[in-house]
Design a protein around this motif. Structure first.
Motif, PDB file in Angstrom:
ATOM      1  N   PRO A 224    -120.767  77.632  -0.557  1.00 40.56           N
ATOM      2  CA  PRO A 224    -120.216  78.648  -1.445  1.00 40.56           C
ATOM      3  C   PRO A 224    -119.078  79.482  -0.882  1.00 40.56           C
ATOM      4  O   PRO A 224    -118.375  80.139  -1.631  1.00 40.56           O
ATOM      5  CB  PRO A 224    -121.426  79.544  -1.690  1.00 40.56           C
ATOM      6  N   LEU A 249    -111.175  76.838  -2.761  1.00 37.34           N
ATOM      7  CA  LEU A 249    -112.308  77.703  -2.413  1.00 37.34           C
ATOM      8  C   LEU A 249    -113.029  77.279  -1.135  1.00 37.34           C
ATOM      9  O   LEU A 249    -114.039  77.856  -0.769  1.00 37.34           O
ATOM     10  CB  LEU A 249    -113.300  77.769  -3.571  1.00 37.34           C
ATOM     11  N   TRP A 281    -109.962  82.483  -1.416  1.00 39.31           N
ATOM     12  CA  TRP A 281    -109.732  82.858  -0.025  1.00 39.31           C
ATOM     13  C   TRP A 281    -109.059  81.738   0.745  1.00 39.31           C
ATOM     14  O   TRP A 281    -108.834  81.810   1.912  1.00 39.31           O
ATOM     15  CB  TRP A 281    -111.010  83.261   0.663  1.00 39.31           C
ATOM     16  N   GLY A 321    -115.531  72.955  -2.843  1.00 37.19           N
ATOM     17  CA  GLY A 321    -116.308  74.196  -2.791  1.00 37.19           C
ATOM     18  C   GLY A 321    -117.681  73.987  -3.418  1.00 37.19           C
ATOM     19  O   GLY A 321    -117.835  73.231  -4.380  1.00 37.19           O
ATOM     20  N   GLY A 322    -118.701  74.638  -2.863  1.00 39.61           N
ATOM     21  CA  GLY A 322    -120.051  74.552  -3.430  1.00 39.61           C
ATOM     22  C   GLY A 322    -120.607  73.148  -3.326  1.00 39.61           C
ATOM     23  O   GLY A 322    -120.584  72.528  -2.259  1.00 39.61           O
ATOM     24  N   ASP A 323    -121.107  72.641  -4.446  1.00 39.36           N
ATOM     25  CA  ASP A 323    -121.614  71.273  -4.510  1.00 39.36           C
ATOM     26  C   ASP A 323    -120.602  70.424  -5.297  1.00 39.36           C
ATOM     27  O   ASP A 323    -120.063  70.905  -6.298  1.00 39.36           O
ATOM     28  CB  ASP A 323    -122.974  71.263  -5.226  1.00 39.36           C
ATOM     29  N   GLY A 328    -117.537  70.691 -10.498  1.00 39.18           N
ATOM     30  CA  GLY A 328    -116.575  70.405  -9.433  1.00 39.18           C
ATOM     31  C   GLY A 328    -115.770  69.141  -9.671  1.00 39.18           C
ATOM     32  O   GLY A 328    -114.971  68.758  -8.829  1.00 39.18           O
ATOM     33  N   THR A 351    -124.500  75.248  -4.024  1.00 36.99           N
ATOM     34  CA  THR A 351    -123.612  75.655  -5.107  1.00 36.99           C
ATOM     35  C   THR A 351    -123.517  77.185  -5.182  1.00 36.99           C
ATOM     36  O   THR A 351    -124.451  77.906  -4.818  1.00 36.99           O
ATOM     37  CB  THR A 351    -124.093  75.045  -6.437  1.00 36.99           C
ATOM     38  N   ALA A 352    -122.348  77.659  -5.658  1.00 40.42           N
ATOM     39  CA  ALA A 352    -122.068  79.107  -5.656  1.00 40.42           C
ATOM     40  C   ALA A 352    -123.126  79.883  -6.439  1.00 40.42           C
ATOM     41  O   ALA A 352    -123.513  80.989  -6.037  1.00 40.42           O
ATOM     42  CB  ALA A 352    -120.686  79.366  -6.238  1.00 40.42           C
ATOM     43  N   TYR A 402    -120.659  80.380 -14.212  1.00 36.93           N
ATOM     44  CA  TYR A 402    -119.490  80.178 -13.351  1.00 36.93           C
ATOM     45  C   TYR A 402    -118.241  80.460 -14.185  1.00 36.93           C
ATOM     46  O   TYR A 402    -118.236  80.263 -15.400  1.00 36.93           O
ATOM     47  CB  TYR A 402    -119.421  78.723 -12.867  1.00 36.93           C
ATOM     48  N   MET A 403    -117.176  80.808 -13.505  1.00 33.22           N
ATOM     49  CA  MET A 403    -115.854  80.946 -14.130  1.00 33.22           C
ATOM     50  C   MET A 403    -115.922  81.778 -15.413  1.00 33.22           C
ATOM     51  O   MET A 403    -115.353  81.410 -16.441  1.00 33.22           O
ATOM     52  CB  MET A 403    -115.273  79.558 -14.435  1.00 33.22           C
ATOM     53  N   ASN A 431    -117.171  86.895  -4.520  1.00 31.76           N
ATOM     54  CA  ASN A 431    -117.052  86.406  -3.131  1.00 31.76           C
ATOM     55  C   ASN A 431    -118.421  86.237  -2.460  1.00 31.76           C
ATOM     56  O   ASN A 431    -118.636  86.687  -1.318  1.00 31.76           O
ATOM     57  CB  ASN A 431    -116.206  87.356  -2.272  1.00 31.76           C
ATOM     58  N   PRO A 459    -113.417  85.010  -6.711  1.00 29.12           N
ATOM     59  CA  PRO A 459    -114.314  84.107  -7.423  1.00 29.12           C
ATOM     60  C   PRO A 459    -115.662  84.784  -7.674  1.00 29.12           C
ATOM     61  O   PRO A 459    -116.187  85.438  -6.776  1.00 29.12           O
ATOM     62  CB  PRO A 459    -114.499  82.931  -6.460  1.00 29.12           C
ATOM     63  N   SER A 460    -116.170  84.624  -8.865  1.00 28.92           N
ATOM     64  CA  SER A 460    -117.375  85.388  -9.223  1.00 28.92           C
ATOM     65  C   SER A 460    -118.375  84.573 -10.032  1.00 28.92           C
ATOM     66  O   SER A 460    -117.990  83.685 -10.787  1.00 28.92           O
ATOM     67  CB  SER A 460    -116.983  86.606 -10.066  1.00 28.92           C
ATOM     68  N   ILE A 461    -119.619  84.950  -9.864  1.00 30.29           N
ATOM     69  CA  ILE A 461    -120.725  84.382 -10.626  1.00 30.29           C
ATOM     70  C   ILE A 461    -121.363  85.527 -11.408  1.00 30.29           C
ATOM     71  O   ILE A 461    -121.504  86.635 -10.880  1.00 30.29           O
ATOM     72  CB  ILE A 461    -121.792  83.797  -9.663  1.00 30.29           C
TER      73      ILE A 461
HETATM   74  C1  LIG Z   1    -114.513  75.082 -10.206  1.00 28.80           C
HETATM   75  S1  LIG Z   1    -115.978  75.973  -9.929  1.00 28.80           S
HETATM   76  C2  LIG Z   1    -116.575  75.125  -8.545  1.00 28.80           C
HETATM   77  C3  LIG Z   1    -118.030  75.320  -8.353  1.00 28.80           C
HETATM   78  C4  LIG Z   1    -118.534  74.626  -7.101  1.00 28.80           C
HETATM   79  N1  LIG Z   1    -118.481  73.197  -7.235  1.00 28.80           N
HETATM   80  C5  LIG Z   1    -119.950  75.058  -6.762  1.00 28.80           C
HETATM   81  O1  LIG Z   1    -120.866  74.218  -6.782  1.00 28.80           O
HETATM   82  O2  LIG Z   1    -120.149  76.220  -6.443  1.00 28.80           O
HETATM   83  C6  LIG Z   1    -115.343  77.461  -9.254  1.00 28.80           C
HETATM   84  C7  LIG Z   1    -116.170  78.664  -9.664  1.00 28.80           C
HETATM   85  O3  LIG Z   1    -117.325  78.758  -8.865  1.00 28.80           O
HETATM   86  C8  LIG Z   1    -117.636  80.119  -8.686  1.00 28.80           C
HETATM   87  N2  LIG Z   1    -117.599  80.404  -7.244  1.00 28.80           N
HETATM   88  C9  LIG Z   1    -117.265  79.577  -6.262  1.00 28.80           C
HETATM   89  N3  LIG Z   1    -117.441  80.165  -5.075  1.00 28.80           N
HETATM   90  C10 LIG Z   1    -117.906  81.396  -5.311  1.00 28.80           C
HETATM   91  C11 LIG Z   1    -118.310  82.490  -4.503  1.00 28.80           C
HETATM   92  N4  LIG Z   1    -118.313  82.420  -3.173  1.00 28.80           N
HETATM   93  N5  LIG Z   1    -118.754  83.612  -5.087  1.00 28.80           N
HETATM   94  C12 LIG Z   1    -118.824  83.705  -6.422  1.00 28.80           C
HETATM   95  N6  LIG Z   1    -118.463  82.699  -7.245  1.00 28.80           N
HETATM   96  C13 LIG Z   1    -118.016  81.561  -6.702  1.00 28.80           C
HETATM   97  C14 LIG Z   1    -116.624  80.950  -9.422  1.00 28.80           C
HETATM   98  O4  LIG Z   1    -117.143  81.187 -10.705  1.00 28.80           O
HETATM   99  C15 LIG Z   1    -115.466  79.984  -9.455  1.00 28.80           C
HETATM  100  O5  LIG Z   1    -114.602  80.296 -10.523  1.00 28.80           O
END
Ligand SMILES: C[S@@+](CC[C@H](N)C(=O)[O-])C[C@H]1O[C@@H](n2cnc3c(N)ncnc32)[C@H](O)[C@@H]1O
Length: 489
Positions: A224, A249, A281, A321-323, A328, A351-352, A402-403, A431, A459-461
């Motif tokens: 994340p 990310l 970042w 980023g994430g999974d 993704g 994942t985030a 997400y997003m 973040n 980036p926010s959840i």
């Molecule tokens: C295109 S998606 C990718 C998600 C990624 N594959 C995952 O599994 O986390 C990008 C979105 O993930 C979320 N995101 C990714 N990293 C984050 C973080 N560290 N903190 C909060 N939200 C995050 C945000 O909503 C961002 O707009």
């Protein structure tokens, strides 16, 4: 003082240990392992050392130290006594006779020092602080220990069995290095480390045949944000990449693990919020120097690039980023590769949404409150007509969105219109897992306004549901506990 780390062959070499206690015993275990011819001199002898003597691993002279014991025929002498004058005499005699010397806890009386050792025979890792802090060396050893799989030594067996075959098949040194890097981070390595070395050899032979025919593609979840949250397997894949394609990310420090000759490709896309000025970042601009291309065009180009590089026999690591499979587009990349005959390895990431929940104290499936979790994307939600809003509005679940920032007002309105209570607790985590993590708590009806007031830009959840209240409760309890006067007995 700088000490050069070298591995010493002591097979059959005469070594002397002064002292018969536990410290001596620890050193003796290594000397025995190295096959040295050992004499121990001490008036009192630990039972463990006696057992070594009984097993024929060393001889004992039960007497105090005498200077003539150190002579030119020795390779190494170790003083493991508490008597300072003995160590001083041992050191002086060793220097006169050209013998390597180690006086325990007296760095100034050493021509060699013992490192902290991580033993995965035949792989040995030696850690030293140059005598400054053996305690720190041991801590570092602990950190490394956790990173090195227990069965690592079996990998050396795998490599040994295939060494000549690989040399013959891949005369080029770089190609061989790339091949071994790939094998060591592949499922074949895992098999070898679990003791299935024959199977691992067969797998590696197949990989060799494939490398002669073409390359390899691995999708890696980078986690994340905090770089420590990548998996060990993901990290190994980065280390063995010929080409590393990474998202916006992905934390930049993860790129430092790649080989020095790796080809780094920044494939960060321009999302809807970045167009409006927000940043992640990672590096903010595209290497072309121009703005980041947006979504679909860039994705088509990424898919093509992955396959092109693999066709040149390279190992392509796609770091996401994430999974890779949660919002993704990893699935699209896998399908594009499969269309061209490449079987893609996918290494999961945290994942985030899950990371944001855990790191802000929201238990997503808290008992009696939430029976399920939904991961949703807020991307383009305002224009979309076909979402099951009434389904999303159900009470016994947690929504992880997400997003969501661009469409936050629309999401809030539609959830309320679908019957979700205005008081439903909600949180935005910006973040997540990074030092800059920020949280905004609000009720659903006040969420968009609170987020706007907080000026969120990373980036926010967003999480909506009763589970959020548990995080608030925990904070309250902690505050109360901190305010209680300290109990005295
Ligand atoms: C295109 S998606 C990718 C998600 C990624 N594959 C995952 O599994 O986390 C990008 C979105 O993930 C979320 N995101 C990714 N990293 C984050 C973080 N560290 N903190 C909060 N939200 C995050 C945000 O909503 C961002 O707009």
């Amino acid at each position: 003082m700088f000490y050069l780390p070298l591995f010493h062959r002591l097979q059959g070499a005469q070594c002397l240990v002064i002292g018969g206690g536990q410290t001596a015993l620890r050193k003796l275990r290594w000397l025995v392992r190295a096959g040295a011819q050992i004499t121990v001199i001490a008036p009192d002898i630990d039972p463990g050392i006696k057992r070594m003597r009984d097993a024929g691993q060393l001889i004992i002279e039960r007497r105090p130290f005498y200077p003539e014991a150190v002579h030119a025929g020795l390779r190494l002498v170790i003083s493991a006594t508490n008597a300072p004058q003995v160590s001083e005499s041992v050191f002086a005699r060793a220097l006169e006779n050209g013998v390597l010397v180690n006086c325990v806890d007296r760095t100034e009386l050493c021509t060699i020092i013992f490192p902290a050792i991580i033993d995965r025979f035949p792989i040995l890792v030696a850690v030293s602080s140059m005598g400054q802090s053996p305690t720190l060396s041991r801590s570092v050893r602990g950190w490394i220990e956790t990173r090195l799989p227990q069965g690592l030594g079996r990998l050396a067996e795998l490599a040994g069995r295939l060494r000549f075959e690989v040399k013959k098949a891949l005369p080029n040194v770089d190609a061989r290095k790339g091949f071994w890097d790939t094998v060591f981070s592949s499922p074949a390595a895992t098999k070898a480390m679990r003791g299935k070395v024959d199977e691992a050899v067969r797998d590696a032979q197949q990989m060799l045949a494939r490398q002669q025919a073409g390359g390899e593609i691995v999708l890696v979840g980078a986690g994340p944000g905090d770089p420590d949250l990548i998996t060990l397997r993901g990290l190994r894949a980065i280390q063995s990449a010929d080409v590393l394609m990474y998202d916006k990310l992905v934390h930049p420090s993860l790129l430092d693990y790649a080989r020095r000759d790796v080809e780094l490709v920044d494939v960060g896309k321009q999302g809807p919020r970045e167009e409006a000025g927000a940043k992640g970042w990672g590096s903010a601009s595209h290497p072309s120097g121009g703005p980041r291309p947006s979504g679909t065009h860039m994705q088509v180009a990424i898919n093509a690039r992955i396959v092109d590089e693999a066709k040149q026999g390279k190992k392509v690591v796609r770091l996401k980023g994430g999974d890779p499979f949660i919002f993704g587009r990893g699935g699209e990349e896998m399908l594009a590769a499969a269309e061209q005959g490449f079987c893609v390895e996918v290494i999961p990431g945290i994942t985030a949404g899950m990371a944001a929940a855990s790191s802000s104290g929201v238990p997503l499936t808290h008992r009696h409150v939430s029976q399920s979790v939904r991961f949703l994307t807020g991307h383009r939600v305002a224009q979309a007509q076909n979402f099951e809003w009434s389904d999303w509005a159900r009470d016994d679940q947690t929504l992880v969105i997400y997003m969501a920032l661009v469409s936050l007002e629309a999401i809030q309105e539609r959830l309320l219109a679908a019957g979700k209570s205005p008081d439903t607790p909600a949180i935005l985590i910006e973040n997540a897992t990074l030092e800059s993590q920020r949280e905004v708590f609000a009720s659903l009806s006040g969420l968009a306004q609170s987020v706007a007031e907080a000026g969120v830009s990373g980036p926010s959840i967003i999480i909506v549901g009763q589970a959020v209240e548990v995080a608030e409760q925990a904070r309250l309890l902690l505050r109360n506990a901190a305010e209680q006067p300290t109990q005295t007995a």
